[in-house]
Motif scaffolding. Sequence first.
Motif, PDB file in Angstrom:
ATOM      1  N   GLU A 245      43.083  54.797  -9.192  1.00 18.24           N
ATOM      2  CA  GLU A 245      43.445  54.632 -10.590  1.00 18.24           C
ATOM      3  C   GLU A 245      43.048  55.866 -11.370  1.00 18.24           C
ATOM      4  O   GLU A 245      42.071  56.535 -11.041  1.00 18.24           O
ATOM      5  N   ALA A 246      43.823  56.143 -12.414  1.00 19.55           N
ATOM      6  CA  ALA A 246      43.554  57.301 -13.261  1.00 19.55           C
ATOM      7  C   ALA A 246      44.019  56.998 -14.675  1.00 19.55           C
ATOM      8  O   ALA A 246      44.669  55.965 -14.923  1.00 19.55           O
ATOM      9  N   MET A 247      43.672  57.865 -15.608  1.00 21.08           N
ATOM     10  CA  MET A 247      44.073  57.723 -17.004  1.00 21.08           C
ATOM     11  C   MET A 247      44.867  58.953 -17.432  1.00 21.08           C
ATOM     12  O   MET A 247      44.561  60.070 -17.003  1.00 21.08           O
TER      13      MET A 247
ATOM     14  N   VAL B 134      52.647  62.246 -23.380  1.00 18.22           N
ATOM     15  CA  VAL B 134      53.971  62.775 -23.059  1.00 18.22           C
ATOM     16  C   VAL B 134      54.885  62.538 -24.256  1.00 18.22           C
ATOM     17  O   VAL B 134      55.084  61.390 -24.669  1.00 18.22           O
ATOM     18  N   VAL B 135      55.432  63.610 -24.815  1.00 18.27           N
ATOM     19  CA  VAL B 135      56.303  63.547 -25.994  1.00 18.27           C
ATOM     20  C   VAL B 135      57.686  64.053 -25.612  1.00 18.27           C
ATOM     21  O   VAL B 135      57.820  65.138 -25.046  1.00 18.27           O
ATOM     22  N   VAL B 136      58.710  63.258 -25.914  1.00 17.04           N
ATOM     23  CA  VAL B 136      60.101  63.625 -25.641  1.00 17.04           C
ATOM     24  C   VAL B 136      60.886  63.490 -26.932  1.00 17.04           C
ATOM     25  O   VAL B 136      60.927  62.409 -27.536  1.00 17.04           O
ATOM     26  N   GLU B 137      61.492  64.598 -27.399  1.00 13.45           N
ATOM     27  CA  GLU B 137      62.309  64.623 -28.617  1.00 13.45           C
ATOM     28  C   GLU B 137      61.541  64.059 -29.814  1.00 13.45           C
ATOM     29  O   GLU B 137      62.076  63.309 -30.627  1.00 13.45           O
ATOM     30  N   GLY B 138      60.267  64.422 -29.910  1.00 15.10           N
ATOM     31  CA  GLY B 138      59.465  63.991 -31.043  1.00 15.10           C
ATOM     32  C   GLY B 138      58.887  62.604 -30.931  1.00 15.10           C
ATOM     33  O   GLY B 138      58.180  62.147 -31.829  1.00 15.10           O
ATOM     34  N   ASN B 139      59.159  61.879 -29.842  1.00 16.00           N
ATOM     35  CA  ASN B 139      58.653  60.529 -29.651  1.00 16.00           C
ATOM     36  C   ASN B 139      57.607  60.522 -28.548  1.00 16.00           C
ATOM     37  O   ASN B 139      57.847  61.033 -27.449  1.00 16.00           O
ATOM     38  N   GLN B 140      56.458  59.937 -28.841  1.00 13.55           N
ATOM     39  CA  GLN B 140      55.394  59.840 -27.845  1.00 13.55           C
ATOM     40  C   GLN B 140      55.673  58.641 -26.955  1.00 13.55           C
ATOM     41  O   GLN B 140      55.490  57.502 -27.347  1.00 13.55           O
ATOM     42  N   LEU B 141      56.125  58.915 -25.735  1.00 11.26           N
ATOM     43  CA  LEU B 141      56.509  57.841 -24.817  1.00 11.26           C
ATOM     44  C   LEU B 141      55.343  57.356 -23.986  1.00 11.26           C
ATOM     45  O   LEU B 141      55.299  56.179 -23.606  1.00 11.26           O
ATOM     46  N   VAL B 142      54.418  58.245 -23.652  1.00  9.30           N
ATOM     47  CA  VAL B 142      53.237  57.866 -22.873  1.00  9.30           C
ATOM     48  C   VAL B 142      52.013  58.301 -23.669  1.00  9.30           C
ATOM     49  O   VAL B 142      51.773  59.502 -23.824  1.00  9.30           O
ATOM     50  N   PRO B 143      51.217  57.366 -24.163  1.00  7.21           N
ATOM     51  CA  PRO B 143      50.072  57.731 -24.998  1.00  7.21           C
ATOM     52  C   PRO B 143      48.889  58.209 -24.171  1.00  7.21           C
ATOM     53  O   PRO B 143      48.785  57.949 -22.971  1.00  7.21           O
ATOM     54  N   LEU B 144      48.007  58.889 -24.847  1.00  4.05           N
ATOM     55  CA  LEU B 144      46.759  59.331 -24.225  1.00  4.05           C
ATOM     56  C   LEU B 144      45.935  58.110 -23.822  1.00  4.05           C
ATOM     57  O   LEU B 144      45.789  57.160 -24.581  1.00  4.05           O
ATOM     58  N   GLY B 145      45.378  58.142 -22.601  1.00  9.12           N
ATOM     59  CA  GLY B 145      44.536  57.049 -22.129  1.00  9.12           C
ATOM     60  C   GLY B 145      45.263  55.949 -21.400  1.00  9.12           C
ATOM     61  O   GLY B 145      44.625  54.996 -20.923  1.00  9.12           O
ATOM     62  N   ALA B 146      46.595  56.018 -21.291  1.00  8.62           N
ATOM     63  CA  ALA B 146      47.336  54.996 -20.544  1.00  8.62           C
ATOM     64  C   ALA B 146      46.894  55.011 -19.082  1.00  8.62           C
ATOM     65  O   ALA B 146      46.665  56.070 -18.494  1.00  8.62           O
ATOM     66  N   MET B 147      46.770  53.826 -18.496  1.00  9.11           N
ATOM     67  CA  MET B 147      46.329  53.713 -17.107  1.00  9.11           C
ATOM     68  C   MET B 147      47.499  53.933 -16.147  1.00  9.11           C
ATOM     69  O   MET B 147      48.624  53.512 -16.410  1.00  9.11           O
ATOM     70  N   VAL B 148      47.208  54.599 -15.044  1.00 14.18           N
ATOM     71  CA  VAL B 148      48.193  54.813 -13.992  1.00 14.18           C
ATOM     72  C   VAL B 148      47.585  54.396 -12.666  1.00 14.18           C
ATOM     73  O   VAL B 148      46.359  54.424 -12.487  1.00 14.18           O
ATOM     74  N   SER B 149      48.452  54.005 -11.749  1.00 14.79           N
ATOM     75  CA  SER B 149      48.040  53.659 -10.388  1.00 14.79           C
ATOM     76  C   SER B 149      48.725  54.598  -9.416  1.00 14.79           C
ATOM     77  O   SER B 149      49.875  54.998  -9.632  1.00 14.79           O
TER      78      SER B 149
END
Length: 212
Positions: A106-108, A113-128
């Motif tokens: 697991e990681a954070m 991630v910002v695409v065309e001015g929209n933050q699609l993946v926020p800071l601190g989101a969990m990933v597997s």
Amino acid sequence: MRQFPATRSLTIGIVLLALFGAVGCAPPDGLPSADGTSQPEQHKVPFHEADGKAPSPNSVLTQDNGPTETDLPFQEAQSLPAGTLLTVRTKNPISAEKPDANGTFEAMVDQPVVVEGNQLVPLGAMVSGRVESARASNLRRSSGYVRLTLASIHLAGSNVPVQTSSLFVRGRAGLTPAPQSQVVRLERGRRLVFRLTEPVDVSAGQRPRADH
């Protein structure tokens, strides 16, 4: 003898003939007169504009049909394109035994991630992620590498599947207690950068506007 009545009758006749001749020679409205000037027309146009002027023959009536399709606002981006970089930090140490490395980690998200001015993946989101393999170095027994890939991102209470290219990460190699076997370890907080190989639809996730 008195001849005044005859003279008076002759004078009246001459005046009447002069009047009839003036009326008969007058030109109709709009036609030039004998001196070359035009007589003004007294006809009125059937329609008048608000300012009292007649409408121009070249004027075109327009109708406002409301906003057209081109006036609609652009839709916000809802997917991560292939090639997007995902920067994460490991939440816990990773240990992978050689050669049967098939664990998970697991990681954070370490960078939004910002695409065309929209933050699609926020800071601190969990990933597997998955540990695909591990190998110790043939030259330096104390070092080795692990092969990692991401499997999903946790957004708005759901896991969004992702596909990334494999990442070879250098770690420390060692031996496990009896029965002894080689193992490669990565420390906690290791910064890793993965690249998406397929687009990811994040429409179900949270997409706050990026601050400018």
